[in-house]
Design a protein around this motif. Structure first.
Motif, mmCIF file in Angstrom:
data_model
loop_
_atom_site.group_PDB
_atom_site.id
_atom_site.type_symbol
_atom_site.label_atom_id
_atom_site.label_comp_id
_atom_site.label_asym_id
_atom_site.label_seq_id
_atom_site.Cartn_x
_atom_site.Cartn_y
_atom_site.Cartn_z
ATOM 1 N N PRO A 33 39.899 0.675 -32.636
ATOM 2 C CA PRO A 33 40.369 2.084 -33.545
ATOM 3 C C PRO A 33 41.751 2.435 -33.075
ATOM 4 C CG PRO A 33 37.973 2.094 -33.176
ATOM 5 C CD PRO A 33 38.522 1.003 -32.331
ATOM 6 N N SER A 34 42.479 2.815 -33.881
ATOM 7 C CA SER A 34 43.706 3.562 -33.492
ATOM 8 C C SER A 34 43.807 4.860 -32.550
ATOM 9 C CB SER A 34 44.700 3.537 -34.697
ATOM 10 O OG SER A 34 44.056 4.506 -35.552
ATOM 11 N N LYS A 35 42.842 5.658 -32.966
ATOM 12 C CA LYS A 35 42.396 6.785 -32.295
ATOM 13 C C LYS A 35 41.530 6.963 -31.295
ATOM 14 C CE LYS A 35 43.898 9.523 -36.545
ATOM 15 N NZ LYS A 35 43.542 10.517 -37.492
ATOM 16 N N ALA A 36 40.964 5.749 -30.726
ATOM 17 C CA ALA A 36 39.841 5.432 -29.878
ATOM 18 C C ALA A 36 40.480 5.756 -28.351
ATOM 19 C CB ALA A 36 39.372 4.168 -29.532
ATOM 20 N N LYS A 37 39.842 6.805 -27.705
ATOM 21 C CA LYS A 37 40.315 6.988 -26.230
ATOM 22 C C LYS A 37 39.699 6.100 -25.420
ATOM 23 C CE LYS A 37 40.011 12.073 -27.221
ATOM 24 N NZ LYS A 37 41.458 12.361 -27.206
ATOM 25 N N ARG A 38 40.464 5.680 -24.396
ATOM 26 C CA ARG A 38 40.146 4.845 -23.370
ATOM 27 C C ARG A 38 39.683 5.763 -21.957
ATOM 28 N NH1 ARG A 38 41.769 -0.360 -23.793
ATOM 29 N NH2 ARG A 38 40.279 -0.793 -21.794
ATOM 30 N N PRO A 39 38.780 5.612 -21.671
ATOM 31 C CA PRO A 39 38.307 6.741 -20.416
ATOM 32 C C PRO A 39 39.338 6.708 -19.241
ATOM 33 C CG PRO A 39 36.488 5.485 -21.356
ATOM 34 C CD PRO A 39 37.611 4.701 -22.008
ATOM 35 N N VAL A 40 39.726 5.636 -18.821
ATOM 36 C CA VAL A 40 40.443 5.712 -17.502
ATOM 37 C C VAL A 40 41.948 6.229 -18.093
ATOM 38 C CG1 VAL A 40 41.468 4.403 -15.637
ATOM 39 C CG2 VAL A 40 39.211 3.876 -16.304
ATOM 40 N N ARG A 41 42.342 5.721 -19.076
ATOM 41 C CA ARG A 41 43.808 6.066 -19.321
ATOM 42 C C ARG A 41 43.747 7.699 -19.995
ATOM 43 N NH1 ARG A 41 45.358 3.318 -24.928
ATOM 44 N NH2 ARG A 41 43.985 5.014 -25.586
ATOM 45 N N ASP A 42 42.910 7.940 -20.690
ATOM 46 C CA ASP A 42 42.770 9.192 -21.332
ATOM 47 C C ASP A 42 41.925 10.344 -20.860
ATOM 48 O OD1 ASP A 42 44.402 8.226 -23.439
ATOM 49 O OD2 ASP A 42 42.750 7.276 -24.376
ATOM 50 N N LEU A 43 40.962 10.043 -19.974
ATOM 51 C CA LEU A 43 40.106 10.930 -19.258
ATOM 52 C C LEU A 43 40.425 10.991 -17.849
ATOM 53 C CD1 LEU A 43 36.618 10.601 -20.986
ATOM 54 C CD2 LEU A 43 38.636 11.960 -21.611
ATOM 55 N N GLY A 44 41.242 9.930 -17.309
ATOM 56 C CA GLY A 44 41.329 9.950 -15.906
ATOM 57 C C GLY A 44 40.212 9.271 -15.006
ATOM 58 N N TYR A 45 39.208 9.031 -15.449
ATOM 59 C CA TYR A 45 38.061 8.408 -14.738
ATOM 60 C C TYR A 45 37.403 7.557 -15.563
ATOM 61 C CZ TYR A 45 36.224 12.482 -17.024
ATOM 62 O OH TYR A 45 35.863 13.594 -18.013
ATOM 63 N N PRO A 46 36.453 6.357 -15.055
ATOM 64 C CA PRO A 46 35.439 5.795 -15.617
ATOM 65 C C PRO A 46 34.377 6.448 -16.076
ATOM 66 C CG PRO A 46 35.630 5.358 -13.405
ATOM 67 C CD PRO A 46 36.464 6.123 -13.440
ATOM 68 N N ILE A 47 33.438 6.166 -17.133
ATOM 69 C CA ILE A 47 32.285 6.701 -17.726
ATOM 70 C C ILE A 47 31.266 5.804 -17.758
ATOM 71 C CG2 ILE A 47 33.702 8.543 -18.555
ATOM 72 C CD1 ILE A 47 32.986 7.207 -21.476
ATOM 73 N N THR A 48 29.903 6.302 -18.194
ATOM 74 C CA THR A 48 28.901 5.437 -18.389
ATOM 75 C C THR A 48 28.718 5.082 -20.091
ATOM 76 O OG1 THR A 48 27.461 7.218 -18.995
ATOM 77 C CG2 THR A 48 27.480 6.512 -16.639
ATOM 78 N N ILE A 49 28.154 3.981 -20.267
ATOM 79 C CA ILE A 49 27.928 3.949 -21.904
ATOM 80 C C ILE A 49 27.453 5.080 -22.538
ATOM 81 C CG2 ILE A 49 26.779 2.397 -23.482
ATOM 82 C CD1 ILE A 49 29.057 1.085 -22.223
ATOM 83 N N CYS A 50 26.408 5.638 -21.831
ATOM 84 C CA CYS A 50 25.461 6.763 -22.660
ATOM 85 C C CYS A 50 26.876 8.110 -22.626
ATOM 86 C CB CYS A 50 24.386 7.229 -21.817
ATOM 87 S SG CYS A 50 24.456 7.496 -20.150
ATOM 88 N N GLN A 51 27.599 8.071 -21.723
ATOM 89 C CA GLN A 51 28.509 9.123 -21.730
ATOM 90 C C GLN A 51 29.459 8.978 -23.152
ATOM 91 O OE1 GLN A 51 29.846 9.047 -17.587
ATOM 92 N NE2 GLN A 51 30.462 10.996 -18.139
#
Length: 258
Positions: A33-51
């Protein structure tokens, strides 16, 4: 039925507190999706699937991630991003925390649904009401009565019962991988990690199903509502209240005036 129509029906018949979530496995980055956030790129850290599911159902965000964005080692194996090392297959992750022995730890790890590397891809979660792509699986979090409502709807044209398995861990695999691989809906008891990392509350359960069954579910929700099964659960109120003796004495005084 598209994802937005499904969402409207779910809000009408189930009225969930958080957004119903679509999950899709996409092979190519261009298909995200064009508006999807990528965790490392947009949040600055990896996350869990449940997150990721938590962000989608609570924030209304679309999340797209692969192994580089994933912090959970068990999910790395389950979703096909990493091979199963001997340390994992010998049961060390479960032993001491979930099982009393390596032998039983092996049984627990074998029971976790898993994608092969060929089945793997970008894990995408998004709120149904803002769907840019069609989901493979839909997961709905709610209380026990709301999950009961969904089970009743799914069984309206099937009868019988819904078989589900419960292990208290790796519910991300039960939510997404199991419906994709088996085609069958699942009742989900959220795992420890889902509660710890994704803030899933004590009263919450979940229900997941293959998106191809969406129209059948909605027809079942409509049919069961007509039959009297609905949410919120109506209370039986057609009875005469009883009061303590002093209240009854006062009521008798009213009667003496007549």
């Amino acid at each position: 039925m598209n994802a937005i129509e499904l969402n409207q029906a779910l809000q009408m018949y189930v009225r969930t507190e958080t957004f119903p979530v679509g999950v899709s496995i996409r092979k190519e980055e261009a298909a995200l999706p064009s508006k999807a956030k990528r965790p490392v790129r947009d949040l600055g850290y990896p996350i869990t699937i449940c997150q990721a599911v938590g962000f989608s159902r609570r924030y209304g965000w679309s999340i797209a991630m692969n192994g580089a964005d994933l912090s959970c080692p068990i999910a790395q194996v389950a979703f096909g991003y990493e091979e199963q090392p001997v340390f994992y297959t010998e049961g060390h992750l479960a032993c001491g925390m979930y099982t009393d022995s390596l032998e039983n730890g092996v049984k627990s790890e074998l029971d976790v649904p898993k994608f092969s590397a060929e089945e793997s891809g970008y894990y995408v979660s998004f709120p149904l009401e803002r769907a840019e792509i069609e989901p493979d699986v839909v997961v709905i979090y709610g209380n026990a009565a709301q999950v009961m409502r969904l089970v009743a709807g799914m069984l309206y044209q099937r009868g019988g019962s819904i078989p589900s398995t419960f292990s208290s861990r790796a519910d991300c695999a039960d939510i997404a991988i199991k419906p994709i691989q088996t085609g069958q809906p699942q009742v989900i008891v959220p795992c420890y990690g889902d509660r710890l990392f994704a803030q899933t509350q004590d009263h919450e359960m979940a229900f997941s199903f293959h998106f191809r069954d969406a129209a059948e579910l909605v027809e079942g929700l409509v049919g069961t509502q007509k039959g009297g099964i609905r949410y919120p659960i109506p209370s039986f109120l057609r009875y005469q209240a009883e009061f303590p003796p002093t209240y009854q004495k006062l009521a008798g005084m009213f009667g003496e005036k007549n």
